[in-house]
Design a protein around this motif. Sequence first.
Motif, PDB file in Angstrom:
ATOM      1  N   SER A 222       0.835  -1.206   0.000  1.00  0.00           N
ATOM      2  CA  SER A 222       0.000   0.000   0.000  1.00  0.00           C
ATOM      3  C   SER A 222       0.868   1.253   0.000  1.00  0.00           C
ATOM      4  N   GLU A 228      -4.415   2.578  -0.863  1.00  0.00           N
ATOM      5  CA  GLU A 228      -4.792   1.608   0.168  1.00  0.00           C
ATOM      6  C   GLU A 228      -5.157   0.272  -0.445  1.00  0.00           C
ATOM      7  N   VAL A 229      -4.570  -0.783   0.081  1.00  0.00           N
ATOM      8  CA  VAL A 229      -4.909  -2.156  -0.297  1.00  0.00           C
ATOM      9  C   VAL A 229      -5.560  -2.806   0.916  1.00  0.00           C
TER      10      VAL A 229
END
Length: 301
Positions: A222, A228-229
């Motif tokens: 990320s 964002e993951v």
Amino acid sequence: MTILVTGSTGNIGKRVVAGLVGAGQRVRAMTRDPVAATAKLPAGVEVIHGDFERPETWADALNGVERVYLFSYVDPAPSSGPGFIETAVEASVCRFVVHSAAAAGFEYQGDPEDTTLSAFRRHLAEEREFHRGIERAVEASGAQWTHIRMGLLAAGSDWAEAVRTTGTVRAPFPRSGSSLVHEADVAEIAVAALLTDEHLGAAYTLTGPEMVTQEDQVRAISEAIGKEVTLVELTPEEARTEWHDPAEGMDHEIIDWILEQLEASVRYPGPVPPTDTFERLTGRPPRSFTQWARDHAEDFR
């Protein structure tokens, strides 16, 4: 001196090629697809067709070669005729650097055919016997040798497509981890073993600097891609359902040992503890997973 690199377009092989070229060496890359390989490898590399399963291709690949980076898919004991290792020594090869695995250095794990063993222990036994078989064949060949036994590669992650397309990683045991090794570290030691006499007769187990959980890995990816993951935790049963794909080789037995490995890896230090090998050999700490994620950020974008 001509150095042959087998597995030359893989994550490590292509870095071995680049390191040797950077050192001013004459490099020959053996591959089953020379056209595709030529596009991936540095200018000046001699790319030649060769296949471990086709002995008729070996003579051209080995002609004039003195040293070999030996990828692990060679058959150490073919059922008929001389194998690649024997043929190489008969040609002119006097040194092998073997692409091996950490399992080769494990204590005896049992009989791979013993059905009373858990799936993961059978897998470890199979891995150990396979890689030790190659190592033993090289040791018996009369040539100089170095074994590079790597832990799990950071580049072994199969999350890239999911991150690119969904921004999500779905995995069981998110707190499981491993001391994932950067392929550049492996290639660096392999190049040194090919070019110097300092590593003859050594078997090195290479890992990353510390245990990195799946949560840590997602966080590092990320940060590397600036996006964002999300990590979605699966139960083992959900993972079995999602992963089962015989067409891709993911049958129930493979899934069983992967899940068992992940569960075992929740507890520090996991099946393959971090080693200080790279730092002892180079005076520098191994590259971190954070560094690997930065180096591979484009794979995940």
